[in-house]
Design a protein around this motif. Structure first.
Motif, PDB file in Angstrom:
ATOM      1  N   ALA A 106     -45.165  23.779 -23.634  1.00 31.72           N
ATOM      2  CA  ALA A 106     -44.774  23.096 -22.399  1.00 31.72           C
ATOM      3  C   ALA A 106     -44.873  21.590 -22.603  1.00 31.72           C
ATOM      4  CB  ALA A 106     -45.675  23.535 -21.246  1.00 31.72           C
ATOM      5  N   ALA A 107     -44.477  20.865 -21.555  1.00 30.82           N
ATOM      6  CA  ALA A 107     -44.510  19.395 -21.615  1.00 30.82           C
ATOM      7  C   ALA A 107     -45.935  18.916 -21.375  1.00 30.82           C
ATOM      8  CB  ALA A 107     -43.547  18.817 -20.577  1.00 30.82           C
ATOM      9  N   GLY A 108     -46.786  19.124 -22.372  1.00 27.45           N
ATOM     10  CA  GLY A 108     -48.185  18.702 -22.293  1.00 27.45           C
ATOM     11  C   GLY A 108     -48.328  17.203 -22.488  1.00 27.45           C
ATOM     12  N   VAL A 109     -49.551  16.724 -22.358  1.00 27.51           N
ATOM     13  CA  VAL A 109     -49.771  15.276 -22.269  1.00 27.51           C
ATOM     14  C   VAL A 109     -49.954  14.599 -23.627  1.00 27.51           C
ATOM     15  CG1 VAL A 109     -52.305  15.373 -21.970  1.00 27.51           C
ATOM     16  CG2 VAL A 109     -50.983  13.557 -20.844  1.00 27.51           C
ATOM     17  N   LEU A 110     -50.295  15.377 -24.668  1.00 26.14           N
ATOM     18  CA  LEU A 110     -50.553  14.770 -25.980  1.00 26.14           C
ATOM     19  C   LEU A 110     -49.533  15.267 -26.993  1.00 26.14           C
ATOM     20  CD1 LEU A 110     -52.474  12.973 -27.706  1.00 26.14           C
ATOM     21  CD2 LEU A 110     -53.732  15.065 -28.269  1.00 26.14           C
ATOM     22  N   ASP A 111     -48.869  14.334 -27.637  1.00 25.18           N
ATOM     23  CA  ASP A 111     -47.909  14.696 -28.686  1.00 25.18           C
ATOM     24  C   ASP A 111     -48.535  14.385 -30.034  1.00 25.18           C
ATOM     25  OD1 ASP A 111     -45.624  15.426 -30.016  1.00 25.18           O
ATOM     26  OD2 ASP A 111     -44.343  13.871 -29.143  1.00 25.18           O
ATOM     27  N   SER A 112     -48.434  15.316 -30.966  1.00 27.86           N
ATOM     28  CA  SER A 112     -48.752  14.985 -32.361  1.00 27.86           C
ATOM     29  C   SER A 112     -47.416  15.054 -33.093  1.00 27.86           C
ATOM     30  CB  SER A 112     -49.766  15.960 -32.950  1.00 27.86           C
ATOM     31  OG  SER A 112     -49.268  17.268 -32.940  1.00 27.86           O
ATOM     32  N   GLU A 113     -46.789  13.899 -33.184  1.00 32.55           N
ATOM     33  CA  GLU A 113     -45.440  13.847 -33.753  1.00 32.55           C
ATOM     34  C   GLU A 113     -45.557  13.815 -35.266  1.00 32.55           C
ATOM     35  OE1 GLU A 113     -43.054  10.853 -31.908  1.00 32.55           O
ATOM     36  OE2 GLU A 113     -41.273  11.411 -33.044  1.00 32.55           O
ATOM     37  N   ARG A 114     -44.854  14.740 -35.915  1.00 28.68           N
ATOM     38  CA  ARG A 114     -45.020  14.906 -37.361  1.00 28.68           C
ATOM     39  C   ARG A 114     -43.906  14.240 -38.139  1.00 28.68           C
ATOM     40  NH1 ARG A 114     -48.375  19.065 -39.494  1.00 28.68           N
ATOM     41  NH2 ARG A 114     -49.936  19.570 -37.914  1.00 28.68           N
ATOM     42  N   PHE A 115     -44.318  13.413 -39.098  1.00 28.83           N
ATOM     43  CA  PHE A 115     -43.394  12.870 -40.093  1.00 28.83           C
ATOM     44  C   PHE A 115     -43.825  13.427 -41.444  1.00 28.83           C
ATOM     45  CE2 PHE A 115     -43.300   9.906 -36.543  1.00 28.83           C
ATOM     46  CZ  PHE A 115     -41.932   9.773 -36.349  1.00 28.83           C
ATOM     47  N   ALA A 116     -43.081  13.116 -42.510  1.00 28.38           N
ATOM     48  CA  ALA A 116     -43.342  13.756 -43.803  1.00 28.38           C
ATOM     49  C   ALA A 116     -44.787  13.549 -44.267  1.00 28.38           C
ATOM     50  CB  ALA A 116     -42.360  13.223 -44.842  1.00 28.38           C
ATOM     51  N   ALA A 117     -45.346  12.351 -44.072  1.00 25.55           N
ATOM     52  CA  ALA A 117     -46.660  12.075 -44.667  1.00 25.55           C
ATOM     53  C   ALA A 117     -47.721  11.690 -43.641  1.00 25.55           C
ATOM     54  CB  ALA A 117     -46.531  10.957 -45.706  1.00 25.55           C
ATOM     55  N   PHE A 163     -45.018  20.466 -26.237  1.00 27.64           N
ATOM     56  CA  PHE A 163     -44.197  21.514 -26.846  1.00 27.64           C
ATOM     57  C   PHE A 163     -44.700  21.986 -28.206  1.00 27.64           C
ATOM     58  CE2 PHE A 163     -41.352  19.454 -23.766  1.00 27.64           C
ATOM     59  CZ  PHE A 163     -41.171  20.553 -22.946  1.00 27.64           C
ATOM     60  N   ARG A 164     -45.890  22.581 -28.171  1.00 24.70           N
ATOM     61  CA  ARG A 164     -46.432  23.248 -29.355  1.00 24.70           C
ATOM     62  C   ARG A 164     -46.978  24.607 -28.927  1.00 24.70           C
ATOM     63  NH1 ARG A 164     -47.357  20.761 -33.896  1.00 24.70           N
ATOM     64  NH2 ARG A 164     -48.839  22.374 -34.409  1.00 24.70           N
ATOM     65  N   THR A 165     -46.954  25.578 -29.830  1.00 24.38           N
ATOM     66  CA  THR A 165     -47.509  26.888 -29.503  1.00 24.38           C
ATOM     67  C   THR A 165     -48.949  27.020 -29.981  1.00 24.38           C
ATOM     68  OG1 THR A 165     -46.516  27.725 -31.529  1.00 24.38           O
ATOM     69  CG2 THR A 165     -45.290  28.101 -29.489  1.00 24.38           C
ATOM     70  N   GLU A 166     -49.412  26.014 -30.715  1.00 26.07           N
ATOM     71  CA  GLU A 166     -50.811  25.970 -31.152  1.00 26.07           C
ATOM     72  C   GLU A 166     -51.279  24.528 -31.063  1.00 26.07           C
ATOM     73  OE1 GLU A 166     -51.734  26.469 -35.368  1.00 26.07           O
ATOM     74  OE2 GLU A 166     -53.066  28.099 -34.818  1.00 26.07           O
ATOM     75  N   THR A 167     -52.514  24.320 -30.647  1.00 25.08           N
ATOM     76  CA  THR A 167     -53.004  22.945 -30.597  1.00 25.08           C
ATOM     77  C   THR A 167     -53.021  22.354 -32.013  1.00 25.08           C
ATOM     78  OG1 THR A 167     -55.333  23.592 -30.829  1.00 25.08           O
ATOM     79  CG2 THR A 167     -54.460  23.418 -28.576  1.00 25.08           C
ATOM     80  N   ASP A 168     -52.979  21.039 -32.081  1.00 25.38           N
ATOM     81  CA  ASP A 168     -52.971  20.341 -33.370  1.00 25.38           C
ATOM     82  C   ASP A 168     -53.986  19.204 -33.253  1.00 25.38           C
ATOM     83  OD1 ASP A 168     -52.253  19.432 -35.889  1.00 25.38           O
ATOM     84  OD2 ASP A 168     -50.538  18.290 -35.150  1.00 25.38           O
ATOM     85  N   ASN A 191     -60.772  23.992 -23.406  1.00 22.22           N
ATOM     86  CA  ASN A 191     -59.919  25.024 -22.797  1.00 22.22           C
ATOM     87  C   ASN A 191     -58.464  24.561 -22.731  1.00 22.22           C
ATOM     88  OD1 ASN A 191     -62.102  26.974 -21.823  1.00 22.22           O
ATOM     89  ND2 ASN A 191     -62.781  25.007 -20.964  1.00 22.22           N
ATOM     90  N   PRO A 192     -57.855  24.323 -23.892  1.00 20.39           N
ATOM     91  CA  PRO A 192     -56.481  23.809 -23.879  1.00 20.39           C
ATOM     92  C   PRO A 192     -55.492  24.870 -23.393  1.00 20.39           C
ATOM     93  CG  PRO A 192     -57.152  24.352 -26.125  1.00 20.39           C
ATOM     94  CD  PRO A 192     -58.374  24.529 -25.254  1.00 20.39           C
ATOM     95  N   ASP A 193     -54.503  24.406 -22.621  1.00 18.88           N
ATOM     96  CA  ASP A 193     -53.407  25.299 -22.225  1.00 18.88           C
ATOM     97  C   ASP A 193     -52.110  24.509 -22.315  1.00 18.88           C
ATOM     98  OD1 ASP A 193     -53.376  23.702 -19.965  1.00 18.88           O
ATOM     99  OD2 ASP A 193     -54.554  25.100 -18.745  1.00 18.88           O
ATOM    100  N   GLY A 194     -51.092  24.915 -21.601  1.00 19.25           N
ATOM    101  CA  GLY A 194     -49.782  24.252 -21.704  1.00 19.25           C
ATOM    102  C   GLY A 194     -49.803  22.795 -21.288  1.00 19.25           C
ATOM    103  N   ASP A 245     -37.132  20.463 -17.559  1.00 18.12           N
ATOM    104  CA  ASP A 245     -38.256  20.884 -16.729  1.00 18.12           C
ATOM    105  C   ASP A 245     -39.484  21.031 -17.625  1.00 18.12           C
ATOM    106  OD1 ASP A 245     -38.131  23.325 -17.959  1.00 18.12           O
ATOM    107  OD2 ASP A 245     -37.295  24.396 -16.242  1.00 18.12           O
ATOM    108  N   VAL A 246     -40.596  21.434 -17.021  1.00 18.24           N
ATOM    109  CA  VAL A 246     -41.863  21.469 -17.750  1.00 18.24           C
ATOM    110  C   VAL A 246     -41.814  22.438 -18.933  1.00 18.24           C
ATOM    111  CG1 VAL A 246     -44.258  22.221 -17.470  1.00 18.24           C
ATOM    112  CG2 VAL A 246     -43.240  20.679 -15.811  1.00 18.24           C
ATOM    113  N   ASP A 247     -40.952  23.465 -18.836  1.00 20.78           N
ATOM    114  CA  ASP A 247     -40.827  24.426 -19.936  1.00 20.78           C
ATOM    115  C   ASP A 247     -39.860  23.973 -21.019  1.00 20.78           C
ATOM    116  OD1 ASP A 247     -42.556  26.116 -18.621  1.00 20.78           O
ATOM    117  OD2 ASP A 247     -40.927  26.949 -17.411  1.00 20.78           O
ATOM    118  N   GLY A 248     -39.190  22.849 -20.810  1.00 24.84           N
ATOM    119  CA  GLY A 248     -38.291  22.331 -21.834  1.00 24.84           C
ATOM    120  C   GLY A 248     -36.836  22.690 -21.608  1.00 24.84           C
TER     121      GLY A 248
END
Ligand code: FAE
Length: 518
Positions: free
Chosen positions: A105-116, A82-87, A74-77, A282-285
């Motif tokens: 929002a300022a969620g707890v897990l970041d999936s930081e994207r680089f080129a590869a 700061f993503r609009t869709e889970t990754d 049940n993922p939410d913000g 803030d939590v919304d960025g």
């Protein structure tokens, strides 16, 4: 400076007490993961008032459902940064995406994207400890000596690894309970198929309180590890850094924490100090303020990616132009590659999200592998056996400043994961052949067997004794230190946080004794 053992799970989290524009502090720590938490505790114990600056939230306030964290179903913000869709790492199932729309929002897990590649990281007070699987593995001594030859291994294994394990609250599973627990059926199935194919397995310690988990299984306490809580945080049971190192640092009365503050700039002042600029959101960025604080000493603990990006950008922008050219180099993904097998055996609808065992094929000189037996907590029977393989991948990436975008890129190539796949295939081809099973090709993409385009274990970018001196000091800038996973040269051969913690204990003890006079 003695280690402290944890008698029970303390409820106290570290306090938020934001820095103000113009403040002057003796010690400023950028980031509150393992390196930052060790540094904060040992500095405050030595009597040094210490300000920790953390870009993520202080995860103490319950959401509308009464829980601080949301679960994986049940993922939410609260889930993603700061993503609009889970990754999700496993973003597919049976031909379709399993990702869901969420409020940004300022969620707890970041999936930081680089080129590869994508790099998963924790965001919040406690860093990666908030989202990780808690597997607390001390690396094999001969491999540790290979990757960090300048470090006295005797001292590490005699003093600093035991100190780190005690302070992290590492505990071991009750093996009798393990053999009958429904929630570890998936592990027992993977163990049997590994043994049938001739591979060894080892139990792995964890920072999740296994006694709490037993009570979860007996329905005596609210469920967390048994309720699909892990990568978006655990509401119960896990000894995260805010409950261990940071709580102990807070108890000294000398700690302040500024959550939702991102450090953007570090530069020397004329008076021999450092000006540290940060943006508060803030939590919304929404940006609420920009502040500049002056610090006598600055400890970079923003993680392998965060510290490397900051230092590379500061060098390129002329703020810290004398940093060595090695800054940004030597990044690796700890040889991470994931894979799933379609088995014949029931693996269980109820699965503990805390792994407790690994397949140990590290002694295979043709392709060392340590493979964590990972849960697939779908809440229903799937017959899936899932693994995170840690391999010895020789490739190393480099962080570089991009003058066009003003961002820091990671020079890593998709094809560089092939040695990791080759090593993992030596294990899982053999297991499949013996068990008469096949790989799942629907978990990491459409017809994609190997989850090789992301990592949970970023390491390096500011390697010990290369970009820094042998204790994490940045050459040319007295009072600047690196204390996190960026010191580890791309690989530890096991899950990395015990290595990062113990190395930080070693370096900070030396720095306090030598530079600060603790
Ligand atoms: P880290 O814990 O990432 O802390 C860095 C902190 O700095 C974070 O809180 C950031 O938000 C913050 N930050 C970054 N940039 C800035 C900035 N500019 N200003 C202010 N703050 C900033 O770094 N490892 C294990 O050993 N066992 C496991 O079972 C395991 N499972 C994992 C599962 C997942 C899903 C993930 C993502 C990781 C896992 N890891 C595991 C890896 C482990 O969590 C990671 O190696 C450590 O957290 C790295 O520690 P550091 O102190 O280097």
């Amino acid at each position: 400076m003695g280690a402290f053992a944890l008698p029970s799970l303390p409820a106290a989290a570290a306090p938020s007490q934001a820095l103000r524009d113009g403040d002057l502090v003796p010690a400023l720590v950028i980031g509150s993961g393992y390196g930052g938490a060790v540094t904060a505790l040992r500095l405050t114990q030595a009597g040094v008032p210490t300000a920790v600056v953390e870009m993520g939230r202080n995860w103490t306030t319950p959401g509308p459902d009464g829980d601080v964290f949301c679960d994986m179903h049940n993922p939410d913000g609260r889930s993603f940064w700061f993503r609009t869709e889970t990754d999700q790492p496993l973003g597919y199932f049976s031909g379709g995406s399993t990702n869901k729309e969420i409020p940004s929002a300022a969620g707890v897990l970041d999936s930081e994207r680089f080129a590869a590649t994508r790099v998963y990281q924790g965001r919040g007070v406690g860093g990666g400890s908030l989202v990780n699987g808690g597997m607390a593995v001390t690396p094999k001594r001969d491999y540790f000596e290979e990757i960090l030859p300048s470090v006295d291994a005797d001292q590490m294994y005699r003093t600093f690894f035991p100190r780190a394990n005690a302070a992290l609250g590492v505990n071991r599973i009750d093996r009798v309970w393990f053999e009958s627990a429904d929630c570890y059926r998936y592990t027992r199935v993977s163990r049997r198929t590994a043994h049938d194919a001739g591979f060894d397995t080892v139990f792995v310690p964890n920072v999740y309180d296994f006694d709490y988990m037993k009570r979860e299984a007996a329905n005596q306490v609210p469920r967390s590890a048994l309720a699909t809580e892990v990568i978006y945080g655990n509401n119960h049971g896990k000894r995260t850094l805010d409950k261990t190192y940071l709580a102990a640092a807070a108890a000294t009365g000398k700690l302040s924490i500024s959550p939702l503050h991102t450090v953007t700039d570090v530069a020397p002042t004329r008076g021999g100090r450092y000006a540290v600029t940060m943006v508060r959101i803030d939590v919304d960025g929404t940006t609420l303020a920009t502040k500049t604080v002056t610090a006598d000493r600055v400890f970079f603990a923003a993680g392998s990616v965060g510290t490397s990006k900051l230092l590379v950008a500061m060098k390129a922008k002329g703020r810290l132009s004398d940093l060595p050219d090695d800054v940004g180099a030597g990044w690796g993904n700890n040889g991470n590659v994931m894979v799933g097998r379609a088995g014949w055996d029931l693996t269980g609808a109820l699965q503990s999200c805390m792994p407790s065992m690994g397949i140990d094929n590290w002694s295979d000189s043709n392709g060392p592998v340590f493979a964590e037996i990972a849960p697939f907590p779908a809440g229903t029977e799937t017959w899936i056996n899932l693994y995170l393989a840690i391999t010895k991948n020789p490739h190393r990436g480099t962080f570089r400043f991009n003058t066009t975008t003003g961002q820091v890129d990671l020079d890593w190539q998709a094809s560089w994961t092939q040695p990791s796949i080759d090593a993992a295939k030596r294990v899982f081809d053999a297991i499949n052949a013996k068990a008469g099973t096949i790989y799942r090709s629907d978990l990491f993409g459409v017809y994609k067997i190997w989850g090789d385009d992301f990592t949970y274990h970023p390491l390096g970018g500011c390697v010990l004794n290369e970009a820094t001196d042998n204790y994490g000091r940045l050459p040319g800038y007295p009072g600047l230190y690196v204390v996190d996973g960026s010191l580890v040269p791309g690989s530890t051969g096991v899950n990395p946080f015990v290595t990062i913690t113990a190395l930080a204990e070693r370096n900070v003890e030396h720095v306090i004794a030598t530079d600060i006079g603790g």
